[in-house]
Design a protein around this motif. Structure first.
Motif, PDB file in Angstrom:
ATOM      1  N   VAL A  78       0.758  -1.277   0.040  1.00  0.00           N
ATOM      2  CA  VAL A  78      -0.166  -0.266   0.021  1.00  0.00           C
ATOM      3  C   VAL A  78       0.833   1.448  -0.299  1.00  0.00           C
ATOM      4  CG1 VAL A  78      -1.603   1.652   1.327  1.00  0.00           C
ATOM      5  CG2 VAL A  78      -1.707  -1.018   1.053  1.00  0.00           C
ATOM      6  N   ARG A  81       2.812   1.709  -3.504  1.00  0.00           N
ATOM      7  CA  ARG A  81       2.017   2.105  -4.372  1.00  0.00           C
ATOM      8  C   ARG A  81       1.681   3.478  -3.639  1.00  0.00           C
ATOM      9  NH1 ARG A  81      -0.177  -1.595  -7.434  1.00  0.00           N
ATOM     10  NH2 ARG A  81       1.087  -3.834  -7.763  1.00  0.00           N
ATOM     11  N   LEU A  83      -0.988   3.882  -2.812  1.00  0.00           N
ATOM     12  CA  LEU A  83      -2.066   4.025  -2.241  1.00  0.00           C
ATOM     13  C   LEU A  83      -2.765   4.578  -1.064  1.00  0.00           C
ATOM     14  CD1 LEU A  83      -3.011   0.128  -3.783  1.00  0.00           C
ATOM     15  CD2 LEU A  83      -2.815   2.089  -4.943  1.00  0.00           C
ATOM     16  N   ASP A  88      -8.416   4.461  -3.122  1.00  0.00           N
ATOM     17  CA  ASP A  88      -7.701   4.116  -3.677  1.00  0.00           C
ATOM     18  C   ASP A  88      -8.007   2.055  -4.040  1.00  0.00           C
ATOM     19  OD1 ASP A  88      -6.612   6.145  -4.768  1.00  0.00           O
ATOM     20  OD2 ASP A  88      -5.095   5.791  -3.617  1.00  0.00           O
ATOM     21  N   THR A 160      -9.707   3.719 -11.344  1.00  0.00           N
ATOM     22  CA  THR A 160      -8.920   3.461  -9.813  1.00  0.00           C
ATOM     23  C   THR A 160      -8.015   2.573 -10.405  1.00  0.00           C
ATOM     24  OG1 THR A 160     -10.774   4.465  -9.081  1.00  0.00           O
ATOM     25  CG2 THR A 160      -9.103   2.804  -8.381  1.00  0.00           C
ATOM     26  N   ARG A 164      -4.406   2.399  -9.935  1.00  0.00           N
ATOM     27  CA  ARG A 164      -3.774   0.981  -9.606  1.00  0.00           C
ATOM     28  C   ARG A 164      -1.932  -0.006 -10.320  1.00  0.00           C
ATOM     29  NH1 ARG A 164      -8.824  -1.053  -7.726  1.00  0.00           N
ATOM     30  NH2 ARG A 164      -9.362   0.616  -5.701  1.00  0.00           N
TER      31      ARG A 164
END
Length: 167
Positions: A78, A81, A83, A88, A160, A164
């Motif tokens: 998490v 990245r 996020l 997200d 989204t 990702r």
């Protein structure tokens, strides 16, 4: 609509968790779109599984970690990245641990009373053979503690998903 489930090896608790998510899909009337990643209950497995799931052509919008041992590794992904949990990606863990409560945002958790679990296990171990109820299945309370790591599904899944997979 797509859910990732990170679990341990193929033992009863793992099978029960997979079945519970499948039952929830069935009860909702939503077609099953479940990614299951089995392995060891370790931070390394949590990291590898979440990385693989988020690299899928259609990554899940929500991930359930079937054990708190997976949380540390999943959080590495998490953060790596970039996020935002609850925006997200929605993340749920099983069993309350300080890392989940104190993480920002706090991690939604499937809870159980560990003291009651230990007490009931001790009672069963100490019961005399032939004691009424000693061989009966035991169901202990489990509940969901919603926290900010869970949010509503993204309105535009394609944006989204691109975000990702691009990171």
């Amino acid at each position: 609509r797509r859910i990732g489930l990170v679990v341990g090896r193929d033992v009863r608790p793992t099978r029960e968790r997979v079945r519970a998510v499948e039952d929830a899909y069935d009860a909702s009337g939503i077609a099953r779109d479940l990614l299951v990643h089995r392995g060891t209950l370790s931070p390394e497995h949590g990291e590898e599984a979440l990385e693989e799931m988020l690299s899928d052509a259609v990554p899940p919008g929500a991930v359930i970690l079937g054990g708190n041992q997976l949380l540390e590794g999943a959080l590495r992904v998490v953060h790596r990245r970039g996020l935002q949990l609850g925006k997200d990606l929605s993340l749920v863990c099983c069993d309350d641990v300080p890392l989940g409560r104190f993480h920002q945002p706090p991690i939604a958790t499937v809870m159980r009373d560990s003291a009651l679990l230990g007490k009931r296990a001790a009672e069963l171990l100490l019961a005399q053979p032939g004691t009424p109820g000693a061989n009966e299945p035991v169901c202990l309370p489990t509940w969901f503690e919603p926290r900010a790591s869970c949010g509503p599904p993204a309105t535009d899944a394609s944006d989204t998903n691109r975000k990702r997979t691009a990171r």
